[in-house]
Each structure stands twice: as C-alpha cells, then as structure tokens.
Design a protein around this motif. Sequence first.
Motif, PDB file in Angstrom:
ATOM      1  N   VAL A 172       1.120  -1.127  -0.076  1.00  0.00           N
ATOM      2  CA  VAL A 172      -0.025  -0.159   0.040  1.00  0.00           C
ATOM      3  C   VAL A 172       0.997   1.235   0.164  1.00  0.00           C
ATOM      4  N   PRO A 173       0.546   2.187  -0.901  1.00  0.00           N
ATOM      5  CA  PRO A 173       1.271   3.611  -0.928  1.00  0.00           C
ATOM      6  C   PRO A 173       0.608   4.566   0.356  1.00  0.00           C
ATOM      7  N   TYR A 174       1.602   5.443   0.608  1.00  0.00           N
ATOM      8  CA  TYR A 174       1.010   6.353   1.562  1.00  0.00           C
ATOM      9  C   TYR A 174       0.480   7.538   1.017  1.00  0.00           C
ATOM     10  N   ASP A 175      -0.566   8.267   1.642  1.00  0.00           N
ATOM     11  CA  ASP A 175      -1.014   9.803   1.333  1.00  0.00           C
ATOM     12  C   ASP A 175      -1.816   9.499  -0.224  1.00  0.00           C
ATOM     13  N   LEU A 176      -2.165   8.455  -0.297  1.00  0.00           N
ATOM     14  CA  LEU A 176      -3.052   8.429  -2.011  1.00  0.00           C
ATOM     15  C   LEU A 176      -4.604   8.069  -1.569  1.00  0.00           C
ATOM     16  N   GLU A 177      -5.552   8.491  -2.058  1.00  0.00           N
ATOM     17  CA  GLU A 177      -6.844   7.943  -1.999  1.00  0.00           C
ATOM     18  C   GLU A 177      -6.826   6.674  -2.588  1.00  0.00           C
ATOM     19  N   LEU A 178      -7.305   5.759  -1.739  1.00  0.00           N
ATOM     20  CA  LEU A 178      -7.645   4.274  -2.125  1.00  0.00           C
ATOM     21  C   LEU A 178      -8.597   3.519  -1.896  1.00  0.00           C
ATOM     22  N   GLU A 179      -9.133   2.783  -2.547  1.00  0.00           N
ATOM     23  CA  GLU A 179     -10.462   1.750  -2.136  1.00  0.00           C
ATOM     24  C   GLU A 179      -9.919   0.646  -1.575  1.00  0.00           C
ATOM     25  N   LEU A 180     -10.317   0.291  -0.319  1.00  0.00           N
ATOM     26  CA  LEU A 180      -9.850  -0.920   0.313  1.00  0.00           C
ATOM     27  C   LEU A 180     -10.725  -1.932   0.581  1.00  0.00           C
ATOM     28  N   ALA A 181     -10.448  -3.273   0.517  1.00  0.00           N
ATOM     29  CA  ALA A 181     -11.125  -4.280   0.855  1.00  0.00           C
ATOM     30  C   ALA A 181     -10.784  -4.704   2.275  1.00  0.00           C
ATOM     31  N   VAL A 182     -11.981  -4.887   3.015  1.00  0.00           N
ATOM     32  CA  VAL A 182     -11.721  -5.365   4.354  1.00  0.00           C
ATOM     33  C   VAL A 182     -12.526  -6.703   4.618  1.00  0.00           C
ATOM     34  N   LEU A 183     -12.223  -7.439   5.823  1.00  0.00           N
ATOM     35  CA  LEU A 183     -12.819  -8.594   6.142  1.00  0.00           C
ATOM     36  C   LEU A 183     -13.603  -8.349   7.551  1.00  0.00           C
ATOM     37  N   ASP A 184     -14.867  -8.550   7.589  1.00  0.00           N
ATOM     38  CA  ASP A 184     -15.600  -8.393   8.863  1.00  0.00           C
ATOM     39  C   ASP A 184     -16.609  -9.826   8.987  1.00  0.00           C
ATOM     40  N   GLY A 185     -17.441  -9.787   9.800  1.00  0.00           N
ATOM     41  CA  GLY A 185     -18.481 -10.470  10.285  1.00  0.00           C
ATOM     42  C   GLY A 185     -19.184 -10.924   8.791  1.00  0.00           C
ATOM     43  N   GLU A 186     -19.336 -10.119   8.088  1.00  0.00           N
ATOM     44  CA  GLU A 186     -20.141 -10.291   6.771  1.00  0.00           C
ATOM     45  C   GLU A 186     -19.413 -10.838   5.806  1.00  0.00           C
ATOM     46  N   GLY A 187     -18.085 -10.907   5.914  1.00  0.00           N
ATOM     47  CA  GLY A 187     -17.138 -11.375   4.603  1.00  0.00           C
ATOM     48  C   GLY A 187     -16.317 -10.192   4.261  1.00  0.00           C
ATOM     49  N   GLU A 188     -15.971 -10.615   3.133  1.00  0.00           N
ATOM     50  CA  GLU A 188     -14.817  -9.606   2.438  1.00  0.00           C
ATOM     51  C   GLU A 188     -15.851  -8.541   1.612  1.00  0.00           C
ATOM     52  N   HIS A 189     -15.482  -7.290   1.986  1.00  0.00           N
ATOM     53  CA  HIS A 189     -16.243  -6.246   0.754  1.00  0.00           C
ATOM     54  C   HIS A 189     -15.361  -4.813   0.769  1.00  0.00           C
ATOM     55  N   ALA A 190     -15.725  -4.154  -0.053  1.00  0.00           N
ATOM     56  CA  ALA A 190     -15.039  -3.081  -0.343  1.00  0.00           C
ATOM     57  C   ALA A 190     -15.750  -1.736   0.567  1.00  0.00           C
ATOM     58  N   LEU A 191     -14.766  -0.951   1.036  1.00  0.00           N
ATOM     59  CA  LEU A 191     -15.214   0.185   1.642  1.00  0.00           C
ATOM     60  C   LEU A 191     -16.137   1.308   0.539  1.00  0.00           C
ATOM     61  N   VAL A 192     -16.828   1.996   0.903  1.00  0.00           N
ATOM     62  CA  VAL A 192     -17.584   2.666  -0.328  1.00  0.00           C
ATOM     63  C   VAL A 192     -17.091   4.234  -0.036  1.00  0.00           C
ATOM     64  N   PHE A 193     -16.153   4.623   0.524  1.00  0.00           N
ATOM     65  CA  PHE A 193     -15.389   5.630   0.672  1.00  0.00           C
ATOM     66  C   PHE A 193     -13.926   5.596   0.564  1.00  0.00           C
ATOM     67  N   PRO A 194     -13.436   6.687  -0.006  1.00  0.00           N
ATOM     68  CA  PRO A 194     -11.714   6.700  -0.102  1.00  0.00           C
ATOM     69  C   PRO A 194     -10.966   6.849   1.135  1.00  0.00           C
ATOM     70  N   CYS A 195      -9.841   5.955   1.373  1.00  0.00           N
ATOM     71  CA  CYS A 195      -9.195   5.954   2.697  1.00  0.00           C
ATOM     72  C   CYS A 195      -7.591   6.420   2.054  1.00  0.00           C
TER      73      CYS A 195
END
Length: 72
Positions: free
Chosen positions: A8-31
């Motif tokens: 992962v690069p620093y200080d760039l707007e990124l789309e992230l995939a996370v794993l939670d209780g519902e499974g793997e999904h992408a966040l709907v806002f830039p990080c």
Amino acid sequence: MWNPILTVPYDLELELAVLDGEGEHALVFPCTKHLQCWRNALTGERIDIDPTHWRAWHPSRFANGALPDARS
C-alpha cells in the motif's frame, strides 16, 4: 485489480477491501494510509480497520450507486 495490503502507498486516495463478520467487501469511501493509521479521505477522520487489499480510488465505480465487490 486488487493489490496486497503490504504494498500500500501512503497519502493517496485508495479503495480498500476489508474482512468483517459479513465477509470480504470494499469500503464505499476513499481512504488514505498515514504513518500510524488509516483515515477517511473525505473527512480526515481516523478509522479503525484492518484492510486486506487495496486499489486506486475511482469515483466512477460508485456512480450508479452499486456497492463494489471486493473480488473484482
């Protein structure tokens, strides 16, 4: 195409995939990755997440209101 979180690069707007209780999904806002934390790129708010993958943020993926699939 998703990239491993270890590259992962620093200080760039990124789309992230996370794993939670519902499974793997992408966040709907830039990080952005900072030295010690992740932040919501829109608000600057620190967020407590443990992402698994990243790719460049493209607002057009969200233009139709559909949520992204972390596998595509």
